[in-house]
Write an enzyme that holds these catalytic residues in place. Structure first.
Site, PDB file in Angstrom:
ATOM      1  N   LYS A  53       0.835  -1.206   0.000  1.00  0.00           N
ATOM      2  CA  LYS A  53       0.000   0.000   0.000  1.00  0.00           C
ATOM      3  C   LYS A  53       0.871   1.259   0.000  1.00  0.00           C
ATOM      4  O   LYS A  53       0.634   2.200  -0.759  1.00  0.00           O
ATOM      5  CB  LYS A  53      -0.935  -0.015   1.223  1.00  0.00           C
ATOM      6  N   GLN A  97      -4.852  -1.425   9.703  1.00  0.00           N
ATOM      7  CA  GLN A  97      -4.686  -2.774   9.155  1.00  0.00           C
ATOM      8  C   GLN A  97      -5.199  -3.823  10.145  1.00  0.00           C
ATOM      9  O   GLN A  97      -4.803  -3.848  11.307  1.00  0.00           O
ATOM     10  CB  GLN A  97      -3.200  -3.008   8.832  1.00  0.00           C
ATOM     11  N   ASP A 120     -11.196   2.460   3.859  1.00  0.00           N
ATOM     12  CA  ASP A 120     -11.538   1.037   3.794  1.00  0.00           C
ATOM     13  C   ASP A 120     -13.040   0.841   3.598  1.00  0.00           C
ATOM     14  O   ASP A 120     -13.498  -0.255   3.285  1.00  0.00           O
ATOM     15  CB  ASP A 120     -11.111   0.338   5.093  1.00  0.00           C
TER      16      ASP A 120
END
Ligand code: NDP
Length: 314
Positions: A53, A97, A120
């Site tokens: 990422k 995460q 997200d």
């Protein structure tokens, strides 16, 4: 005729090109999109994902920073970090995460992320915006599934779509996006009766199950489009043989690495389906591309009104 293979690497690269151009234009106008990634502890898989990422941000000119609290971190400490990131204007996206360590209340932490920075798309506010067809941030993998269909000119409106899997992060949002795109959608799960028969109704079949090669040819209507979200690492030689006996390339990988990455769809489906996403190289690459796209979109939605040409997010 074997299925048309839908190339996720190519589609992701197209999207990254578009996102990169937008980042350049925005940065020139004084708004550089920024992403903050929170990676707790030392989970090797999470470290690989986060590295991907951050690298992607660098390639596209998106500002990124990493926060790496130890795996002894408390819920309160993480909440303080998230709140600090919420306050900072130059941070457009916050990604925590998963998984978080067991002592942390993950739901509480995810709920603390400002919905305007929730790249997200997991915050209940964004889930609600999606289900009521309002502008918000959509979860990356589900958004990637729709991009593959659209960019491969596969019609969605009026089609029968069957989604196998009802998780909050894949199955449900995929189903919602397909409904919003005017498909007729059935969602299946582990309690569904006669799953193969339900799947055979599908013009578009999405597998988001987490079981290597579970979707065999008898689940698939000839000519259907099959989107394989599953990512399963197979290490058992017998399981490998069930899936890839006679596939020299895979056998070589399996021999050298001791494992291979397999989707939820059995390779034999390529003989029946009209179109199919491979694993690897299908949905996977879209996930990071959509995260980049979401970060830029969040920047536009939140800060774009300060610059006239970016005052609309799409
Ligand atoms: P979950 O485990 O959260 O959900 C799996 C779903 O599949 C559940 O709804 C479950 O049903 C259903 N299911 C399990 N077994 C069966 C069965 N035998 N028959 C019918 N339904 C079944 O997984 P996720 O949604 O998080 O992920 C799904 C897959 O997608 C995984 O392989 C994951 O690795 C992959 N993935 C890939 C990403 C990418 O970037 N390519 C990103 C995210 C996920 P029930 O609800 O009844 O338990």
């Amino acid at each position: 005729m074997p299925a048309r293979i839908l190339d996720g690497v190519k589609i992701a690269s197209e999207i990254r090109g578009e996102v990169g151009a937008q980042v350049k234009a925005m940065t020139a106008a004084g708004i550089r999109p920024g992403l903050a990634v929170v990676l707790v502890g030392h989970n090797p898989a999470s470290e690989i994902y986060v590295r991907g990422k951050v690298k992607s941000c660098e390639e596209l000119g998106i500002y990124s920073e990493q926060h790496t609290p130890p795996d002894t971190v408390s819920t309160e400490e993480l909440l303080a970090l998230v709140n600090e990131l919420n306050e900072r204007d130059e941070i457009d996206g916050i990604l925590v995460q998963l998984p978080l360590p067991p002592q942390v209340d993950s739901k509480k932490v995810l709920l603390a992320v400002d919905p305007a920075k929730d790249v997200d798309g997991f915050h209940p506010m964004n889930v609600g915006l999606l289900s009521t067809q309002r502008d918000g941030l959509v979860a990356c993998t589900p958004a990637g599934v729709i991009e593959i269909l659209k960019r491969s000119q596969i019609a969605i409106a009026g089609q029968e779509a069957v989604v196998v899997g009802r998780s909050d992060i894949v199955g449900k949002p995929v189903a919602m996006l397909l409904i919003n795109a005017n498909a007729t959608v059935t969602v299946c799960h582990s309690k569904t009766r006669d799953l193969p028969a339900v799947c055979r109704r599908a013009d578009i079949l999405v597998a988001a199950i987490g079981r290597a090669g579970m979707i065999t040819r008898d689940f698939v209507k000839p000519g259907a489009t099959v989107i394989d979200v599953g990512t399963n690492r197979v290490t058992d030689p017998a399981e490998f043989q069930r899936l890839y006996a006679g596939n020299a390339k895979r056998e070589e990988t399996f021999r050298t690495k001791g494992s291979t990455l397999v989707g939820d769809v059995h390779p034999e489906v390529a003989e029946v389906a009209g179109a199919l996403t491979p694993v690897p190289g299908g949905v996977g690459p879209l996930t990071i591309a959509m995260l980049m796209s979401n970060t830029v979109r969040a920047a536009k939605l939140r800060r774009g009104s300060r610059i006239p040409e970016f005052s609309r997010a799409r």
